[in-house]
Design an enzyme around this catalytic site. Structure first.
Site, mmCIF file in Angstrom:
data_model
loop_
_atom_site.group_PDB
_atom_site.id
_atom_site.type_symbol
_atom_site.label_atom_id
_atom_site.label_comp_id
_atom_site.label_asym_id
_atom_site.label_seq_id
_atom_site.Cartn_x
_atom_site.Cartn_y
_atom_site.Cartn_z
ATOM 1 N N ALA A 250 -62.057 -118.647 -33.413
ATOM 2 C CA ALA A 250 -61.486 -117.297 -33.584
ATOM 3 C C ALA A 250 -61.621 -116.776 -35.007
ATOM 4 O O ALA A 250 -60.955 -115.805 -35.374
ATOM 5 C CB ALA A 250 -60.017 -117.305 -33.178
ATOM 6 N N ALA A 251 -62.500 -117.362 -35.785
ATOM 7 C CA ALA A 251 -62.586 -116.990 -37.205
ATOM 8 C C ALA A 251 -62.877 -115.507 -37.396
ATOM 9 O O ALA A 251 -62.259 -114.836 -38.228
ATOM 10 C CB ALA A 251 -63.654 -117.831 -37.895
ATOM 11 N N GLY A 252 -63.826 -114.972 -36.635
ATOM 12 C CA GLY A 252 -64.154 -113.562 -36.759
ATOM 13 C C GLY A 252 -63.018 -112.655 -36.333
ATOM 14 O O GLY A 252 -62.794 -111.590 -36.923
ATOM 15 N N ASP A 253 -62.297 -113.064 -35.301
ATOM 16 C CA ASP A 253 -61.171 -112.258 -34.826
ATOM 17 C C ASP A 253 -60.050 -112.225 -35.858
ATOM 18 O O ASP A 253 -59.443 -111.177 -36.101
ATOM 19 C CB ASP A 253 -60.640 -112.824 -33.505
ATOM 20 C CG ASP A 253 -61.702 -112.829 -32.419
ATOM 21 O OD1 ASP A 253 -62.580 -111.947 -32.452
ATOM 22 O OD2 ASP A 253 -61.659 -113.714 -31.551
#
Length: 300
Positions: A250-253
């Site tokens: 979920a890094a981009g989120d």
């Protein structure tokens, strides 16, 4: 109360298996532990906004099933406004199957279920909330027609629109005219521009192409190498903290949710991107999607 950040997007239940490597075609391998938790790009971003002290209102569609029940309960527990979340009477809630390898990389297959039925009528039902928002944040795990309709609505009412163009797909030229900020990663920037983004030099070329399409601000995220910010005039490279990553799911989120919170609080662009990089760096040190999202007291 802070002005509302509206997030329109997907809600999924993530089923995650850790494995030493990604299997080749036709190959069966033995994985390690299994984790099931709440995910979906839209939901991850909404939870990030809420945990970082933003005022989040989430528009999504879930099934009338156990996964949908669990999702709604979790959103309410996080303090997210769920007024405009709908329950589909027939379609199941979205599901994502995720494999994470020993290098903390992931592959994801999504069965969208009710997410694919988040339609224009549902956006219209929330028009008053959207038109008065501080920011409108969207991704591409819901129908593109819905994204287009919401973007035009926000644009017409001078609401800044942040588009995280993931999963990667070609976008209509018209959409770029309505977007205030676009936040592709390297692969997404490559698909959108035709420039193979491998380093800062190629990222700059891609950013200029996106600017020429009509986007005011481009932020290309580059994982452990930070992010490249382009405002149409100046390029700024923003570093990210060095961490031991174990799961980048979920890094981009987290980056996107943190970005809009920082901007809604009046931070300038460079400081907002730095804040987002710091939040994202914390998330990759933890397993899962929403379970990896940091709280505000974890960030300086």
């Amino acid at each position: 109360m802070n002005k509302t950040i509206v997030i329109i997007g997907s809600s999924n239940t993530d089923m995650v298996i850790r494995a030493p490597y990604f299997p080749a075609r036709g190959e069966t391998i033995i994985g390690a532990d299994f984790l099931m938790n709440a995910g979906g790009k839209g939901a991850n971003q909404a939870v990030t906004v809420a945990r970082l002290a933003g005022n989040a209102s989430f528009i999504c569609r879930v099934g009338n099933d156990l996964f949908g029940d669990n999702a709604l309960g979790l959103f309410q527990k996080e303090g997210i406004d769920t007024t405009y979340i709908s329950r589909d009477p027939a379609a199941p809630s979205g599901i994502a199957i995720i494999t994470v390898n020993d290098a903390a990389e992931n592959t994801i297959v999504v069965a969208p279920g009710a997410n694919a039925l988040l339609d224009i009528a549902q956006v219209d039902d929330a028009s008053e909330k959207i038109q008065s928002a501080a920011y409108l944040l969207m991704q591409l795990e819901i129908p593109l027609d819905t994204v287009m309709h919401a973007a035009k609505m926000g644009f017409d009412h001078k609401v800044p629109i942040v588009l995280n163009p993931a999963p990667a797909r070609v976008l209509p030229d018209e959409l770029y005219q309505w977007i205030s900020i676009i936040t592709p990663n390297e692969k997404e920037a490559t698909l959108l521009t035709g420039v193979e983004v491998e380093d800062e030099v190629s990222a700059r070329r891609a950013a200029k192409i996106l600017a020429d399409k009509g986007v005011a601000i481009i932020i290309i995220t580059m994982g452990s190498r930070g992010a490249l910010l382009y405002d149409g005039t100046l390029f700024t490279h923003i570093a990210t903290p060095v961490v031991d990553a174990i799961d980048t799911t979920a890094a981009g989120d987290v980056f996107n949710g943190a970005l809009v919170v920082a901007l809604s609080e009046g931070k300038d662009l460079a400081d907002a991107v730095s804040f987002a990089c710091n939040a994202s760096a914390i998330s990759v040190t933890r397993r899962g999607a929403q379970s990896s999202v940091p709280y505000r007291n974890e960030l300086s």
